[in-house]
Design a protein around this motif. Structure first.
Motif, PDB file in Angstrom:
ATOM      1  N   LYS A  75       0.786  -1.001   0.129  1.00 43.42           N
ATOM      2  CA  LYS A  75      -0.032   0.159   0.147  1.00 43.42           C
ATOM      3  C   LYS A  75       0.788   1.314   0.196  1.00 43.42           C
ATOM      4  CE  LYS A  75      -3.797   2.242   1.194  1.00 43.42           C
ATOM      5  NZ  LYS A  75      -3.875   3.559   0.251  1.00 43.42           N
ATOM      6  N   ARG A  76       1.911   1.253   0.711  1.00 39.61           N
ATOM      7  CA  ARG A  76       2.840   2.313   0.910  1.00 39.61           C
ATOM      8  C   ARG A  76       3.400   2.461  -0.498  1.00 39.61           C
ATOM      9  NH1 ARG A  76       7.494   1.655   4.917  1.00 39.61           N
ATOM     10  NH2 ARG A  76       5.637   0.953   6.132  1.00 39.61           N
ATOM     11  N   ASP A  79       1.094   4.124  -3.054  1.00 38.91           N
ATOM     12  CA  ASP A  79       0.737   5.226  -2.807  1.00 38.91           C
ATOM     13  C   ASP A  79       2.259   6.153  -3.351  1.00 38.91           C
ATOM     14  OD1 ASP A  79      -1.502   4.715  -1.404  1.00 38.91           O
ATOM     15  OD2 ASP A  79      -0.952   5.187   0.562  1.00 38.91           O
ATOM     16  N   THR A  84      -2.919   2.263  -7.462  1.00 43.79           N
ATOM     17  CA  THR A  84      -3.397   1.363  -6.469  1.00 43.79           C
ATOM     18  C   THR A  84      -2.702   0.041  -6.262  1.00 43.79           C
ATOM     19  OG1 THR A  84      -5.010   0.294  -8.036  1.00 43.79           O
ATOM     20  CG2 THR A  84      -5.820   2.419  -7.223  1.00 43.79           C
ATOM     21  N   VAL A  85      -3.127  -0.575  -5.103  1.00 41.83           N
ATOM     22  CA  VAL A  85      -2.562  -1.928  -4.869  1.00 41.83           C
ATOM     23  C   VAL A  85      -2.957  -2.700  -5.869  1.00 41.83           C
ATOM     24  CG1 VAL A  85      -2.694  -3.833  -3.288  1.00 41.83           C
ATOM     25  CG2 VAL A  85      -2.526  -1.511  -2.346  1.00 41.83           C
ATOM     26  N   GLY A 106      -4.664  -3.131   1.929  1.00 45.30           N
ATOM     27  CA  GLY A 106      -3.320  -2.819   2.694  1.00 45.30           C
ATOM     28  C   GLY A 106      -3.273  -3.120   4.016  1.00 45.30           C
TER      29      GLY A 106
END
Length: 170
Positions: A75-76, A79, A84-85, A106
């Motif tokens: 997720k980080r 970002d 997006t994931v 995430g």
């Protein structure tokens, strides 16, 4: 960054590669996709590593398929890359599991369980199809995972049916 017992510290041996992989790596993660998105932004591995607060060796391991990031790390990274994931871990809709929905949001199992007000053991049983459908829990999970309740319901019921079929075959 991590302590004992944390997801990013738990490892398992990959028998095909002889390297260690995070047990909580996300299903469907593509190191090649990660590399393409990083390069599209003209970022070096070092740039991404610094921005995501991981080592350059970690980014290299992800991109070469020797390891996969945990849900919070992915997720980080997403970002940082302004994506997006699911862009990094595409999973066909009909193959999505409850643990995939959680990971794509995430979250580790422990984080999701805490947010849902249940134990990780109970969430694990749900994710393995060992608990019957629960409308209230579906609504909570949908909100937490950022998807519609109908998606969680369909995946929950499919996971449960898959488990029941497995039990019948035993």
């Amino acid at each position: 960054m991590g302590g004992k017992g944390r997801d990013n510290e738990r490892r398992q041996e990959d028998p095909g590669q002889g390297v260690e992989l995070a047990r909580s790596g996300i299903h469907g993660f593509s190191g090649a996709r990660l590399r393409r998105y990083r390069q599209a932004l003209d970022m070096t591995m070092a740039d991404l590593a610094d921005a995501a607060e991981v080592s350059e060796a970690t980014v290299s391991a992800w991109e070469t398929g020797r390891a996969a990031p945990t849900p919070p790390l992915l997720k980080r990274v997403a970002d940082v890359l302004r994506i997006t994931v699911p862009d990094l871990a595409p999973i066909q809709e009909g193959r999505m599991t409850l643990s995939d929905l959680r990971a794509l949001a995430g979250l580790t199992q422990a984080e999701a369980a805490r947010a849902l007000g249940i134990s990780a053991t109970v969430l694990g049983r749900i994710e393995k199809g060992r608990k019957d459908y629960d409308k209230d829990r579906v609504a909570s999970m949908a909100k937490l995972y950022g998807v519609k309740s109908s998606v969680v319901k369909a995946v929950w019921e499919r996971d449960r049916a898959t488990r029941q079929e497995y039990i019948r075959r035993l």
